[in-house]
Design a protein around this motif. Structure first.
Motif, PDB file in Angstrom:
ATOM      1  N   ALA A 136       0.830  -1.215   0.000  1.00 18.08           N
ATOM      2  CA  ALA A 136       0.000   0.000   0.000  1.00 18.08           C
ATOM      3  C   ALA A 136       0.859   1.257   0.000  1.00 18.08           C
ATOM      4  N   ASP A 191      -5.394  -3.398  -2.891  1.00 19.97           N
ATOM      5  CA  ASP A 191      -4.722  -2.677  -1.806  1.00 19.97           C
ATOM      6  C   ASP A 191      -5.545  -1.464  -1.367  1.00 19.97           C
ATOM      7  N   LEU A 204      -7.110  -0.746   2.350  1.00 15.81           N
ATOM      8  CA  LEU A 204      -6.858   0.537   3.003  1.00 15.81           C
ATOM      9  C   LEU A 204      -8.170   1.199   3.417  1.00 15.81           C
TER      10      LEU A 204
END
Length: 423
Positions: free
Chosen positions: A60, A71, A75
């Motif tokens: 990330a 990713d 997140l």
């Protein structure tokens, strides 16, 4: 049911993180800190009860705005569970403006530069387990339960893990400053004291510990180091000693004092805020102002360097002729001057790694000294001052207790190596 619970938890956190503007100027360390932090603890207990938050993959850190993929999804899920990203922004895998804003919000809460992208320190903070955050909030509550500091009308607070300073008046923060505090092997102490004076163009008498650890090794490598640093060796009756006469190679116990001349290159900068205490620490300026740009600001030998220290000095001297322009003009003369405060201002150096802060956000900082343990909490809690002894029954006034010996000042290492880290 689980989805509704998560949304309810996130909504509760969002309410805490977006507290009313009326609370925005409350100090992070004040009479309301305990109640606010208790609210944060309850919210994080809910998260822990549902398994915590997901781990954000190391990849990330390569994400940029407008990126897409799994990713970004991971997140966003992490940011939603901590209340930084609204639930309605969760669908999709685009690193859009909402994600940028959520990352910035997270970074602000963790004392990091709000760049909106996931750097190394941001990733580390995101992947810190919720159980660690619960321990930090609990440690704060325990310290506050045993707190012996009386919150006066005006006071200053140094939060050591936060590397920050607040100047408080009538329950509102008047000034906030970044600080540089003690590194792990030369920690800043938890204490309470009274600020009594502001010193302009101060000299610096180097503590013996720093002479041994820093000055002597420098002189062995570079015999001109003292001259370059505007430092003098002083012997008996303050007689100056020629550094060339000293056997630096075999020296282990200094028989002289090292004193640095006033000026912009002085390790204390051009202002020192004095607060007599048994640890001999204080607040001061620094010529190394670039260090304030770092997210990790644990570079000193115990004292606290303050960004914008002249503004803080002017605040301490409010009500006198010493306005900021007057202070600036006096500093420009290059002469030492000590200005006593008309009324001492209490100062607290505290150790808070998790708290619901002045801006309504739930803040976390690294436990840089490893004090969020049962024993560490005891040693890092401000205890109440002992009452003065009562007058003897004979009616004679009791003699004041002798002050404990003041230790040599623990301040700048010479010279400190600049620490550069990414957010």
């Amino acid at each position: 049911m689980a989805v509704r619970f998560v949304k309810a938890t996130v909504a509760a956190l969002a309410l805490l993180l977006g507290a009313a503007t009326a609370r925005a100027n409350e100090p992070s360390y004040g009479p309301n800190t305990y109640d606010r932090t208790l609210e944060a603890l309850i919210a994080h207990e809910d998260i822990a009860g549902r398994g915590g938050w997901p781990k954000v993959p190391a990849s990330a850190t390569a994400l940029k705005p407008d990126a897409q993929g799994p990713d970004v999804v991971a997140l966003k899920q992490r940011l939603m569970l901590s209340g930084d990203l609204p639930p309605d922004a969760l669908p999709g895998d685009l690193y859009d403006a909402a994600v940028v804003a959520a990352v910035k919000r997270f970074q602000i809460r963790h004392g990091l530069s709000d760049l909106g992208t996931v750097g190394r320190l941001t990733l580390k903070a995101m992947n810190t387990p919720v159980e660690v955050r619960l321990n930090q909030l609990t440690a704060t509550l325990e310290r506050l339960k045993g707190n012996g500091f009386s919150f006066a009308e005006r006071y200053v607070v140094v939060n050591i893990p936060g590397a920050s300073v607040e100047a408080v008046e009538n329950g509102k923060v008047q000034r906030r400053h970044l600080a540089i505090v003690g590194r792990a092997d030369r920690p800043s102490p938890v204490l309470q004291a009274n600020i009594t004076s502001v010193n302009l163009n101060p000299t610096w008498t180097v503590p013996t510990s720093i002479v041994k650890a820093d000055i002597i090794p420098h002189m062995r490598k570079d015999p001109a180091f003292l001259t370059k640093s505007h430092m003098r060796l002083l012997g008996a009756e303050n007689r100056e000693i020629d550094p060339a006469t000293v056997n630096w190679a075999g020296l282990t116990s200094p028989y002289f004092t090292v004193r640095q001349d006033p000026g912009p290159d002085n390790s204390l900068g051009q202002m020192k805020i004095d607060m007599p205490n048994t640890e001999a620490v204080y607040l001061h300026d620094t010529p190394k102002k670039a260090l304030f740009r770092n997210d990790v600001r644990f570079n000193s030998s115990g004292c606290a360097r303050i960004e914008g220290v002249r503004d803080l000095g002017a605040w301490l001297l409010e009500g006198t002729e010493w306005t900021l322009p007057a202070i600036e003009a006096e500093i420009a003369k290059g002469e030492r001057k000590n200005i006593s405060l008309k009324k001492a201002v209490p100062v607290a150096w505290v150790y808070l790694t998790g708290w619901q802060g002045a801006d309504g956000l739930i803040h976390f900082r690294e436990d840089i000294y490893g004090l969020d343990t049962p024993q560490g909490i005891v040693t890092s809690t401000i205890v109440a001052r002992k009452a003065r002894p009562k007058a003897a029954q004979s009616g004679l006034e009791a003699k004041p207790m002798a002050a404990p010996p003041v230790r040599p000042a623990r301040t700048e290492a010479i010279p400190a190596k600049t620490l550069t880290v990414s957010n």
